[in-house]
Write an enzyme that holds these catalytic residues in place. Structure first.
Site, PDB file in Angstrom:
ATOM      1  CG  ASP A   1      -6.894  -1.644  -1.721  1.00 51.24           C
ATOM      2  OD1 ASP A   1      -7.215  -2.821  -1.937  1.00 51.24           O
ATOM      3  OD2 ASP A   1      -5.951  -1.317  -0.979  1.00 51.24           O
TER       4      ASP A   1
ATOM      5  CG  ASP B   1      -1.939  -1.089   1.220  1.00 51.96           C
ATOM      6  OD1 ASP B   1      -2.383  -1.465   0.121  1.00 51.96           O
ATOM      7  OD2 ASP B   1      -2.321  -1.581   2.310  1.00 51.96           O
TER       8      ASP B   1
END
Length: 203
Positions: free
Chosen positions: A135, A121
């Site tokens: 995402d 991330d």
């Protein structure tokens, strides 16, 4: 003019799969490229960019840090099962582009997790857990699908506008048949009658 033949179920399925794949594959490629860049460029220090910061992190949970304490094999199995379900359901989702976003994002995170059990991330807004491009694609696609279900469809309205056309054509066809059969009055007969009356009065 010949009308266009109606699409067959097999042809509609092929077009749907093509649209889903054409959306999911770019999501896969873009997510892999941005994650590779983040692991290289953001390893030393984050980048402050205002409302969206670039901050490297690793998620061992399912999504947004959920289930981070669970065993890696369990998280991988759950993620794989979710992607498998998405792959089946995506064939029935409308529009297919939105389904491709959801499926592409799920596959991208699954492939990333298969390496070391974590997902890379690097996008941070401060008030939400750090996330990645996959995402974002999943959330955008799911929101699109939800709006598609909630908003009224325009297809029935279009069908209503096209409804009177067959009756109009039927009326024109019936009128033509009556003209051929001689059931309708001849417009010229009225003119002939007026001329006959004038001749009679003149006499």
């Amino acid at each position: 003019m010949a009308s266009r033949p109606a699409p067959t179920p097999a042809g509609a399925t092929i077009r749907r799969v093509t649209a889903i794949a054409a959306t999911a594959l770019p999501v896969l490629a873009a997510d892999a490229a941005t994650k590779a860049w983040a692991r290289t460029e953001l390893a030393d220090a984050p980048v402050q960019a205002g409302w969206l910061d670039l901050r490297l992190g690793y998620n061992s949970g399912v999504a947004f840090g959920i289930g981070a304490g669970a065993p890696g094999w369990l998280v991988l199995a759950l993620t794989g099962a979710m992607v498998a379900v998405l792959a089946v359901v995506a064939l029935r989702m409308r529009p297919p582009v939105a389904a491709g976003l959801v499926l592409g994002g799920g596959l991208a995170n699954l492939l990333d997790r298969a390496g070391d059990g974590t997902v890379t991330d690097f996008l941070s807004v401060g008030w939400w857990p750090t996330f990645n491009l996959a995402d974002a694609a999943i959330v955008a696609g799911a929101a699109w699908l939800l709006l598609g279900e909630l908003l009224p469809s325009r297809r029935p309205r279009a069908a209503e506008q096209q409804g009177p056309k067959p009756s109009t054509m039927s009326a024109l066809s019936s009128t033509a048949e009556e003209l051929q059969a001689g059931d309708l009055p001849n417009p010229g007969s009225g003119v002939d009658a007026v001329l006959d009356d004038r001749d009679g009065n003149g006499r």
